[in-house]
Design an enzyme around this catalytic site. Structure first.
Site, short mmCIF file in Angstrom:
data_model
loop_
_atom_site.label_atom_id
_atom_site.label_comp_id
_atom_site.label_asym_id
_atom_site.label_seq_id
_atom_site.Cartn_x
_atom_site.Cartn_y
_atom_site.Cartn_z
NE ARG A 1 -2.44 -1.23 3.56
CZ ARG A 1 -1.92 -0.43 4.48
NH1 ARG A 1 -1.94 0.88 4.31
NH2 ARG A 1 -1.40 -0.93 5.57
CE1 TYR B 1 0.24 -5.86 -1.78
CE2 TYR B 1 -0.87 -3.86 -1.06
CZ TYR B 1 -0.37 -5.12 -0.79
OH TYR B 1 -0.51 -5.65 0.47
CE LYS C 1 -6.38 -3.47 4.28
NZ LYS C 1 -6.69 -3.94 5.63
CG HIS D 1 -7.49 -2.83 9.92
ND1 HIS D 1 -6.18 -2.44 10.08
CD2 HIS D 1 -7.46 -3.81 8.98
CE1 HIS D 1 -5.40 -3.14 9.29
NE2 HIS D 1 -6.15 -3.98 8.60
CB SER E 1 -1.17 -3.75 7.91
OG SER E 1 -2.21 -2.87 7.62
CB CYS F 1 0.15 -6.78 13.89
SG CYS F 1 1.27 -5.39 13.67
CG ASP G 1 -7.89 -6.98 6.68
OD1 ASP G 1 -7.02 -6.72 7.54
OD2 ASP G 1 -8.03 -6.32 5.64
NE ARG H 1 -0.21 -8.67 1.95
CZ ARG H 1 -0.98 -8.06 2.86
NH1 ARG H 1 -2.15 -8.55 3.18
NH2 ARG H 1 -0.56 -6.97 3.46
C1 OXD Z 1 -3.37 -4.46 5.16
C2 OXD Z 1 -3.99 -5.64 4.52
O1 OXD Z 1 -2.47 -3.86 4.57
O2 OXD Z 1 -4.91 -6.21 5.13
O3 OXD Z 1 -3.82 -4.11 6.26
O4 OXD Z 1 -3.61 -6.00 3.40
MN MN Z 2 -5.51 -5.23 6.93
#
Ligand code: OXD
Ligand code: MN
Length: 627
Positions: free
Chosen positions: A93, A236, A245, A265, A287, A289, A312, A404
């Site tokens: 991002r 991406y 998002k 989130h 993100s 974590c 998410d 990913r």
């Molecule tokens: C983030 C994702 O960047 O979920 O938070 O991809």
């Molecule tokens: Mn996320």
């Protein structure tokens, strides 16, 4: 409704195919008008309305394999699965290129980049003008949440990236069924995306495509007043799968503020205790974590079961009974691959057995994928995420740290049978967690909704590879929403306070957790992963009223002996170190929080949070002023 800035037709524009414009049968004519406007602006070779069928997936993936965008993995190991390698300059991002284009800059607030909406619209229209020449423009009607569900919302994404279409097929309910749901008068969010690389130049000459087209100029723009998204220049996921998002957090947070709900989130899990009592928890983490790991937790303690509702995003709204109900608006997982393996998240490892798109991970010589953390022993040889020969001696990473996997949620062995419920699940507790090497204890319970909102508002965490920029920097990331709130963060805090007032006695208890405390050598003290079930157990016992807590200025902490650490390589002293109040560290923290709060407009900042800080400071015996 989407307003395209009036501008002349690009000279090389070709008329979009008759298919796109003969859409009288569509249930919502606004969509076809918008599609026609976008087609005139971007000038694609053809317009394809996506139907979401398996035949379409097969057609698109075959085409991308032929074009070199996807590599088909060995079907013996990974059936119907593909590897994409992005351009190395388009791997995450781009927060510095993400804009909230509200009429008033104060409505974007100090934590967002702001652009004047009319100027931005003109600039974007320039960029989008002819941006799809030589390409196919795909129209993806989609639903965030089960189609027709009371908490669900519709969108229509236009994109010139077939990779985005295939990913949206995994991540959303899209295609014919979603389009049928957008009946006249049904609101929907227009979401326009282009990789920004036309295949026919201004001179009319066709040029070669690349495996991962993207533009050095990137814009991820949100118009909160008209609820529109324009994304230019990146392929991406977080920048290009606009349901995620851009819509489900940035635009939805604005809808939620206006309509009295929450777009967060957060993962959602269903926890069953050994006594067969069921609880649903929603948990916010920044993100990369460990949200996906917690969402798929396989508890090590006997009798406990955790099932996955979402990994998410949570949309939460008070239900008819006044209790907070949540849906996962997504239909799939876009998870971080490195660090995911049988030892850390066996459920995720099983989920991605097939029908998966991998991005920026390594390719094994046998045609399967690999990344750091998938197996203890690396393959002797592989092709790294950039397509180079790789061996364990290379001294480089085989997979990008933000590599990913994209996979449908119903492939997850731990998916809860209520994950798809249109009315959502009742949330029994909310958790906030950051990546904090010190200060924040393993677990604490807020004494009130206000203190819980204070915990969320003061979250800080180390940055990760999910966004471009330096990794490992501690930054404030309130509610794990720093990059995702589509309006002024102070107003967002006030909205959380107001939601507590609205929920009143039904407001779920709030907890803070931190799996990431380190020792003097920088090693994690708490084992994390599946062992986090022990913290979940303490939380559930608190919800049941079966366990006391020690009341402290930072909330209720576990009493000695109440956290089950049987069988762990962790002694009572180490546990006390991460479960106690570190007064000196908290006095420094309170000073840092005071400075942080001062970055917001005092007029908009909720007095409840100031009061929480004042009482914390008082109870700690004052603050330590920063050097
Ligand atoms: C983030 C994702 O960047 O979920 O938070 O991809
Ligand atoms: Mn996320």
């Amino acid at each position: 409704m989407a307003l395209l800035a009036p501008r002349p037709m690009p000279t090389a524009a070709q008329e979009p195919s008759a298919q796109a414009l003969s859409a009288e049968a569509l249930p919502n004519h606004d969509i076809s008008d918008w599609v026609a406007d976008v087609a005139r602006l971007t000038a694609p070779d053809e317009v394809v309305w996506v139907d979401g069928s398996t035949a379409e997936w097969d057609r698109l993936t075959k085409m991308m394999v032929a074009q070199g965008t996807l590599i088909r993995l060995n079907p013996e190991w990974r059936p119907n699965s593909f590897l994409a390698r992005s351009d190395p300059a388009d791997v995450a991002r781009v927060e510095d290129r993400t804009f909230i284009c509200s009429d008033d800059p104060n409505d974007a607030g100090p934590t967002n980049n702001w652009r004047d909406p009319s100027i931005m619209r003109l600039e974007l229209s320039e960029l989008f003008s002819g941006s799809m020449r030589g390409r196919t423009m795909y129209v993806i009607p989609f639903s965030m949440g089960p189609i027709g569900g009371a908490l669900s919302q519709y969108g229509v994404q236009i994109t010139d990236s077939p990779y985005v279409v295939a990913s949206m097929a995994l991540m959303t309910r899209m295609g014919t069924a979603a389009l049928a749901g957008i009946t006249p008068g049904t609101p929907w969010v227009p979401a326009l995306h282009s990789v920004g690389v036309p295949l026919v130049g201004d001179d009319g000459v066709r040029r070669e495509d690349s495996a991962w087209p993207h533009n050095d100029t990137k814009y991820i723009c949100h118009f909160p007043e008209s609820r529109e998204i324009w994304s230019f220049g990146s392929g991406y996921g977080g920048n290009a799968l606009l349901g995620k998002k851009c819509f489900a957090l940035r635009i939805a947070s604005v809808m939620a503020r206006d309509e009295g709900w929450l777009a967060e989130h957060m993962l959602i899990v269903r926890v069953t205790s050994p006594e067969n009592r069921v609880f649903h928890l929603a948990a916010a983490f920044p993100s990369a974590c460990g949200k996906t790991n917690l969402a798929m937790l396989a508890p090590t303690i006997p009798g406990w079961r955790v099932e996955t509702v979402g990994d998410d995003i949570a949309w939460m709204r008070p239900g008819p009974d006044g209790r907070l109900r949540a849906i996962n608006p997504e239909r799939g997982f876009f998870g971080v691959a490195p660090g995911t393996g049988p030892a850390t998240n066996p459920t995720a490892t099983d989920t991605i057995w097939g029908n998966t798109i991998f991005t920026n991970v390594a390719l094994r010589d046998d045609g399967d994928v690999w990344w750091e953390g998938l197996t203890a022993a690396p393959p002797a040889h592989a092709t790294d995420w950039q397509g180079n020969d790789w061996t364990p001696a290379s001294g480089t990473r085989a997979a990008h740290p933000n590599g990913r996997f994209t996979v449908a949620a119903d492939q997850c062995p731990s998916i809860a049978d209520d994950w798809n419920s249109p009315e959502g699940v009742v949330i029994d507790a909310i958790l906030f967690g950051g990546r904090r090497p010190s200060t924040v204890p393993l677990v604490s319970q807020a004494a009130s909704w206000q203190q819980g909102v204070f915990m969320g508002a003061t979250m800080a965490s180390e940055t990760t590879a999910a966004a471009t920029g330096e990794v490992g920097l501690l930054r404030h990331d309130p509610f794990a929403m720093l990059p995702f709130v589509g309006y002024n963060m102070a107003d967002y805090f006030a909205h959380w306070i107001a939601m507590g007032d609205a929920l009143c006695d039904n407001a779920p208890p709030i907890f803070s957790v931190n799996w990431f405390r380190t020792d003097a050598d920088g090693r994690f003290i708490w084992p994390g992963f599946s062992e986090n079930a022990r913290v979940i157990e303490w939380i559930v016992r608190r919800l049941e009223g079966g366990m006391d807590a020690r009341s402290t200025p930072i909330g209720g902490l576990p009493l000695a002996g109440d956290l089950d650490i049987g069988g762990l390589d962790l002694d009572a002293e180490a546990l006390a170190g991460i479960t106690d109040l570190d007064t000196a560290a908290w006095r420094r923290e309170a000073a840092a929080i005071a400075e942080y709060f001062d970055t917001f407009d005092a007029e908009r900042f909720p007095t409840e949070l100031r009061r929480e800080l004042d009482s914390l400071t008082r109870e700690l015996g004052g603050v330590v002023l920063p050097d």
